[in-house]
Write a protein that holds these residues in place. Structure first.
Motif, PDB file in Angstrom:
ATOM      1  N   THR A 143       0.969  -1.408  -0.017  1.00 50.30           N
ATOM      2  CA  THR A 143       0.013  -0.012   0.024  1.00 50.30           C
ATOM      3  C   THR A 143       0.824   1.190   0.221  1.00 50.30           C
ATOM      4  O   THR A 143       1.763   1.352   0.807  1.00 50.30           O
ATOM      5  CB  THR A 143      -0.961  -0.019   1.249  1.00 50.30           C
ATOM      6  N   LEU A 144       0.669   2.208  -0.794  1.00 56.49           N
ATOM      7  CA  LEU A 144       1.516   3.624  -0.716  1.00 56.49           C
ATOM      8  C   LEU A 144       0.440   4.704  -0.970  1.00 56.49           C
ATOM      9  O   LEU A 144      -0.749   4.548  -1.243  1.00 56.49           O
ATOM     10  CB  LEU A 144       2.513   3.384  -2.203  1.00 56.49           C
ATOM     11  N   MET A 145       0.962   5.807  -0.503  1.00 59.66           N
ATOM     12  CA  MET A 145       0.108   7.028  -0.440  1.00 59.66           C
ATOM     13  C   MET A 145       1.173   8.259  -0.817  1.00 59.66           C
ATOM     14  O   MET A 145       2.123   8.026  -0.491  1.00 59.66           O
ATOM     15  CB  MET A 145      -0.554   7.169   0.875  1.00 59.66           C
ATOM     16  N   THR A 146       0.434   9.249  -1.338  1.00 58.03           N
ATOM     17  CA  THR A 146       1.156  10.368  -1.469  1.00 58.03           C
ATOM     18  C   THR A 146       0.503  11.754  -0.956  1.00 58.03           C
ATOM     19  O   THR A 146      -0.653  11.663  -0.498  1.00 58.03           O
ATOM     20  CB  THR A 146       1.528  10.728  -2.917  1.00 58.03           C
ATOM     21  N   ALA A 147       1.187  12.798  -0.775  1.00 56.05           N
ATOM     22  CA  ALA A 147       0.576  14.195  -0.497  1.00 56.05           C
ATOM     23  C   ALA A 147      -0.463  14.738  -1.127  1.00 56.05           C
ATOM     24  O   ALA A 147       0.141  14.471  -2.464  1.00 56.05           O
ATOM     25  CB  ALA A 147       1.577  14.903   0.452  1.00 56.05           C
ATOM     26  N   PRO A 148      -1.053  15.740  -1.044  1.00 61.58           N
ATOM     27  CA  PRO A 148      -1.509  16.595  -1.999  1.00 61.58           C
ATOM     28  C   PRO A 148      -0.728  17.283  -2.854  1.00 61.58           C
ATOM     29  O   PRO A 148       0.348  17.772  -2.024  1.00 61.58           O
ATOM     30  CB  PRO A 148      -2.654  17.548  -1.191  1.00 61.58           C
ATOM     31  N   GLY A 149      -0.853  17.381  -4.087  1.00 64.77           N
ATOM     32  CA  GLY A 149       0.149  17.893  -4.803  1.00 64.77           C
ATOM     33  C   GLY A 149       1.421  17.257  -5.331  1.00 64.77           C
ATOM     34  O   GLY A 149       2.323  17.764  -5.661  1.00 64.77           O
ATOM     35  N   ALA A 150       1.422  16.007  -5.134  1.00 64.30           N
ATOM     36  CA  ALA A 150       2.461  15.214  -5.293  1.00 64.30           C
ATOM     37  C   ALA A 150       2.642  15.051  -6.884  1.00 64.30           C
ATOM     38  O   ALA A 150       1.753  15.054  -7.433  1.00 64.30           O
ATOM     39  CB  ALA A 150       2.299  13.874  -4.846  1.00 64.30           C
ATOM     40  N   ASP A 151       3.727  14.957  -7.298  1.00 59.68           N
ATOM     41  CA  ASP A 151       4.122  14.781  -8.767  1.00 59.68           C
ATOM     42  C   ASP A 151       3.455  13.290  -9.087  1.00 59.68           C
ATOM     43  O   ASP A 151       4.079  12.267  -8.587  1.00 59.68           O
ATOM     44  CB  ASP A 151       5.683  14.604  -8.836  1.00 59.68           C
ATOM     45  N   GLU A 152       2.490  13.265 -10.091  1.00 64.37           N
ATOM     46  CA  GLU A 152       1.882  12.364 -10.533  1.00 64.37           C
ATOM     47  C   GLU A 152       2.915  11.378 -11.377  1.00 64.37           C
ATOM     48  O   GLU A 152       2.760  10.146 -11.349  1.00 64.37           O
ATOM     49  CB  GLU A 152       0.780  12.663 -11.528  1.00 64.37           C
ATOM     50  N   GLY A 153       3.891  11.836 -11.886  1.00 60.15           N
ATOM     51  CA  GLY A 153       4.921  10.825 -12.612  1.00 60.15           C
ATOM     52  C   GLY A 153       5.478  10.203 -11.816  1.00 60.15           C
ATOM     53  O   GLY A 153       5.699   9.063 -11.964  1.00 60.15           O
ATOM     54  N   VAL A 154       5.962  11.064 -10.604  1.00 57.08           N
ATOM     55  CA  VAL A 154       6.879  10.256  -9.423  1.00 57.08           C
ATOM     56  C   VAL A 154       5.886   9.010  -8.771  1.00 57.08           C
ATOM     57  O   VAL A 154       6.467   7.782  -8.795  1.00 57.08           O
ATOM     58  CB  VAL A 154       7.255  11.265  -8.358  1.00 57.08           C
ATOM     59  N   ARG A 155       4.732   9.559  -8.651  1.00 60.14           N
ATOM     60  CA  ARG A 155       4.107   8.319  -8.126  1.00 60.14           C
ATOM     61  C   ARG A 155       3.772   7.127  -8.960  1.00 60.14           C
ATOM     62  O   ARG A 155       3.755   6.015  -8.563  1.00 60.14           O
ATOM     63  CB  ARG A 155       2.460   9.242  -7.701  1.00 60.14           C
ATOM     64  N   ALA A 156       3.374   7.406 -10.424  1.00 58.95           N
ATOM     65  CA  ALA A 156       3.294   6.344 -11.402  1.00 58.95           C
ATOM     66  C   ALA A 156       4.576   5.479 -11.297  1.00 58.95           C
ATOM     67  O   ALA A 156       4.241   4.305 -11.562  1.00 58.95           O
ATOM     68  CB  ALA A 156       2.806   6.984 -12.613  1.00 58.95           C
ATOM     69  N   SER A 157       5.652   6.318 -11.320  1.00 61.37           N
ATOM     70  CA  SER A 157       6.894   5.210 -11.548  1.00 61.37           C
ATOM     71  C   SER A 157       7.145   4.360 -10.362  1.00 61.37           C
ATOM     72  O   SER A 157       7.623   3.308 -10.567  1.00 61.37           O
ATOM     73  CB  SER A 157       8.334   6.429 -11.663  1.00 61.37           C
ATOM     74  N   VAL A 158       6.888   4.750  -9.069  1.00 55.72           N
ATOM     75  CA  VAL A 158       6.794   3.980  -8.044  1.00 55.72           C
ATOM     76  C   VAL A 158       5.766   2.849  -8.168  1.00 55.72           C
ATOM     77  O   VAL A 158       6.318   1.693  -7.796  1.00 55.72           O
ATOM     78  CB  VAL A 158       6.879   4.752  -6.618  1.00 55.72           C
ATOM     79  N   VAL A 159       4.615   3.077  -8.453  1.00 54.45           N
ATOM     80  CA  VAL A 159       3.516   2.068  -8.500  1.00 54.45           C
ATOM     81  C   VAL A 159       4.031   1.064  -9.632  1.00 54.45           C
ATOM     82  O   VAL A 159       4.175  -0.114  -9.373  1.00 54.45           O
ATOM     83  CB  VAL A 159       2.304   2.727  -9.462  1.00 54.45           C
ATOM     84  N   SER A 160       4.527   1.501 -10.690  1.00 54.58           N
ATOM     85  CA  SER A 160       5.342   0.513 -11.839  1.00 54.58           C
ATOM     86  C   SER A 160       6.368  -0.224 -11.209  1.00 54.58           C
ATOM     87  O   SER A 160       6.349  -1.379 -11.549  1.00 54.58           O
ATOM     88  CB  SER A 160       5.639   1.373 -12.920  1.00 54.58           C
ATOM     89  N   LEU A 161       7.301   0.355 -10.314  1.00 52.87           N
ATOM     90  CA  LEU A 161       8.479  -0.314  -9.572  1.00 52.87           C
ATOM     91  C   LEU A 161       7.964  -1.508  -8.875  1.00 52.87           C
ATOM     92  O   LEU A 161       8.315  -2.766  -9.081  1.00 52.87           O
ATOM     93  CB  LEU A 161       9.025   0.704  -9.068  1.00 52.87           C
ATOM     94  N   LEU A 162       6.896  -1.348  -7.868  1.00 54.59           N
ATOM     95  CA  LEU A 162       6.498  -2.053  -7.067  1.00 54.59           C
ATOM     96  C   LEU A 162       5.531  -3.407  -7.562  1.00 54.59           C
ATOM     97  O   LEU A 162       5.576  -4.248  -7.378  1.00 54.59           O
ATOM     98  CB  LEU A 162       5.652  -1.260  -5.593  1.00 54.59           C
ATOM     99  N   ALA A 163       4.936  -2.813  -8.527  1.00 55.99           N
ATOM    100  CA  ALA A 163       4.122  -3.730  -9.443  1.00 55.99           C
ATOM    101  C   ALA A 163       4.717  -4.774 -10.157  1.00 55.99           C
ATOM    102  O   ALA A 163       4.130  -5.777 -10.621  1.00 55.99           O
ATOM    103  CB  ALA A 163       3.015  -3.221 -10.369  1.00 55.99           C
ATOM    104  N   THR A 164       5.986  -4.891  -9.951  1.00 55.48           N
ATOM    105  CA  THR A 164       6.906  -5.653 -10.930  1.00 55.48           C
ATOM    106  C   THR A 164       7.167  -7.038 -10.049  1.00 55.48           C
ATOM    107  O   THR A 164       7.070  -8.087 -10.532  1.00 55.48           O
ATOM    108  CB  THR A 164       8.359  -5.253 -11.193  1.00 55.48           C
ATOM    109  N   GLN A 165       6.883  -6.742  -8.663  1.00 53.67           N
ATOM    110  CA  GLN A 165       6.900  -8.067  -7.697  1.00 53.67           C
ATOM    111  C   GLN A 165       5.575  -8.132  -6.781  1.00 53.67           C
ATOM    112  O   GLN A 165       5.581  -9.002  -6.309  1.00 53.67           O
ATOM    113  CB  GLN A 165       7.993  -7.775  -7.017  1.00 53.67           C
ATOM    114  N   ARG A 166       4.798  -7.227  -6.812  1.00 46.97           N
ATOM    115  CA  ARG A 166       3.687  -7.331  -5.819  1.00 46.97           C
ATOM    116  C   ARG A 166       2.373  -6.692  -6.622  1.00 46.97           C
ATOM    117  O   ARG A 166       2.381  -5.660  -7.224  1.00 46.97           O
ATOM    118  CB  ARG A 166       4.134  -6.345  -4.368  1.00 46.97           C
TER     119      ARG A 166
END
Length: 498
Positions: free
Chosen positions: A376-399
């Motif tokens: 489970t991950l979360m970000t603050a208001p105003g977070a960079d959507e590209g950064v968030r998406a890149s971390v989602v893709s990273l973690l989704a390789t294994q989980r």
């Protein structure tokens, strides 16, 4: 007091509904003669017949010897009137949850049964003391609360009224064991033990939904995958039905003088008012019926996985997770890469502000639950959507990944801490012993761990931190820690420590 293990024991069951029928079945299979009575014409006989058919089916499937099924069926006796209860050693009432009706029934039974007979109520919510209040011989009145379906659920709560004798309690514990149940002695309090303790799991899930942090499917998946619950809170509410779980939640909350730790949400009431009751109506938090599908709890992204990340704070397990998923760990923040952190009790906003971190690149990961299947991950208001998406893709390789809105304690920390805290509060007010609280919650609600066991598995200090942070950030006393928990967390003792 009569011997509950006597071979010629006879008990009475008043009420031929689902609960009364289940109680009669386990009594008959326990070698006890059962007298069943119901005010509805033919209901007691129909109940006895349905039990006999059920036992015959079990015998036919090889689940019990045919001779045992036949003997148990022969012990079932429909009663024409309450007078047929005269020679019963115990009479168990399982009728409508109405105090006046129960008091009237017990007053009638009091004039019929022998002086040493026990009168027990299967009530799930009404105080035993209130049921006994109008009777002449209150010392033989107690609660014997079974769970539905009775033949499957092994727990029975044995509840002491204000004047219930030790002999009566001992007899009912012995009877519970003879019926193949596990008896737990419980204080006479709103909701007793299981219905009181079970409020935290569902009401905190409703609070998270109310705050628009996550969807029902996401919340359920996190609690199944991260904490081992067999059903998520919304699956559970849909199964029991909003017309059942909302009135119980409201009763326990109101009976506890509005303790915010037991509070539900407007949506819970709305579901009842609009007929969205769950499985029984075809629509609850999820849709049921042909073609119905549960929404996905997984968050995916087409973005390229983050190649490098900076892990803030002392979080070696988070660093190991990022490495396993293929990211390089930076020794220092380079001002560009995603910043990963594993806060306990805080949301992303508070963590960024406290540590002076760029909230736009901060992605918080919950490392408190088991992360072997889902993260489970979360970000603050105003977070960079590209950064968030890149971390989602990273973690989704294994989980599997569940991305949620900013929340003190994510999903799993909040719900698990509230479950543990309410268990600690039950120990504090003496509803039962810590071991019996854990036993009852495992057997009565199929929890993977009892609430105090859960507190110790997470760490009493961790649970205390989650709650104090959530209370400070939300300003809501819903999250105030039990004094039982505070003392043990402060002293470094287990939550189960007496």
């Amino acid at each position: 007091m009569r011997d509950m293990n006597a071979p010629d024991l006879t008990i009475g069951v008043i009420g031929a509904g689902a609960m009364g029928t289940g109680i009669a079945q386990v009594a008959a299979t326990g070698g006890i003669t059962v007298r069943m009575f119901d005010t509805r014409d033919g209901a007691a006989a129909a109940s006895c017949e349905s039990i006999a058919k059920r036992l015959a089916k079990r015998a036919g499937e090889g689940k019990m010897p045919q001779e045992e099924a036949d003997a148990a069926s022969a012990r079932l006796q429909p009663a024409a009137t309450l007078q047929d209860m005269a020679d019963c050693a115990v009479v168990v009432e399982a009728i409508v949850e109405d105090l006046d009706i129960k008091q009237a029934l017990f007053a009638d039974l009091e004039s019929i049964v022998a002086e040493d007979a026990i009168l027990a109520s299967n009530t799930s919510s009404l105080p035993i003391g209130a049921i006994a209040a109008t009777l002449d011989k209150q010392d033989r009145i107690a609660g014997l609360h079974f769970f539905n379906p009775v033949p499957v659920m092994k727990l029975v709560e044995v509840i002491r009224g204000p004047q219930t004798t030790d002999a009566v309690m001992d007899a009912l514990v012995a009877l519970g064991k003879r019926l193949g149940r596990t008896p737990v002695v419980v204080k006479d309090a709103p909701g007793f033990l299981v219905n009181f303790g079970g409020r935290a799991y569902t009401t905190e899930a409703l609070a998270i939904l109310h705050e628009n942090v996550a969807t029902p499917a996401q919340i359920d998946a996190v609690m199944r995958d991260g904490f081992g619950f067999r059903m998520g809170p919304f699956e559970l509410m849909d199964l029991t039905g909003m017309d059942v779980n909302f009135p119980v939640t409201r009763f326990v909350h109101e009976s506890s003088f509005g303790d915010p730790r037991l509070r539900s949400t407007p949506l819970h009431r709305y579901m009842v008012e609009t007929g969205q009751l769950g499985r029984k109506s075809g629509q609850g938090f999820f849709a049921y019926g042909e073609g119905a599908q549960v929404p996905s709890a997984d968050t995916t992204s087409d973005a390229a996985p983050a190649a490098a990340v900076f892990v803030h704070g002392d979080a070696p397990e988070l660093g190991a997770l990022a490495t396993e998923c293929g990211a390089n760990l930076l020794d220092a923040d380079d001002g560009k890469a995603p910043i990963l952190a594993a806060p306990v009790g805080e949301d992303s906003t508070a963590y960024a502000a406290r540590n002076g971190i760029d909230h736009r690149r901060l992605v918080c990961i919950d490392m408190v639950p088991d992360t072997s299947r889902r993260v489970t991950l979360m970000t603050a208001p105003g977070a960079d959507e590209g950064v968030r998406a890149s971390v989602v893709s990273l973690l989704a390789t294994q989980r599997a990944v569940t991305a949620i809105a900013d929340s003190p304690g994510f999903i799993g920390q909040r719900i698990s801490a509230m479950v543990a805290n309410l268990g600690c509060e039950m120990a504090q007010i003496g509803l039962a012993s810590p071991s019996d609280i854990d036993l009852a919650m495992r057997l009565g609600l199929n929890y993977p761990k009892g609430p105090l066991e859960l507190a110790d598995a997470l760490g009493a200090d961790v649970v205390h931190t989650i709650l104090t942070q959530a209370q400070a950030l939300s300003g809501d006393d819903r999250y105030r820690p039990s004094q039982w928990l505070r003392r043990r967390a402060t002293l470094g003792l287990p939550a189960q420590q007496m």
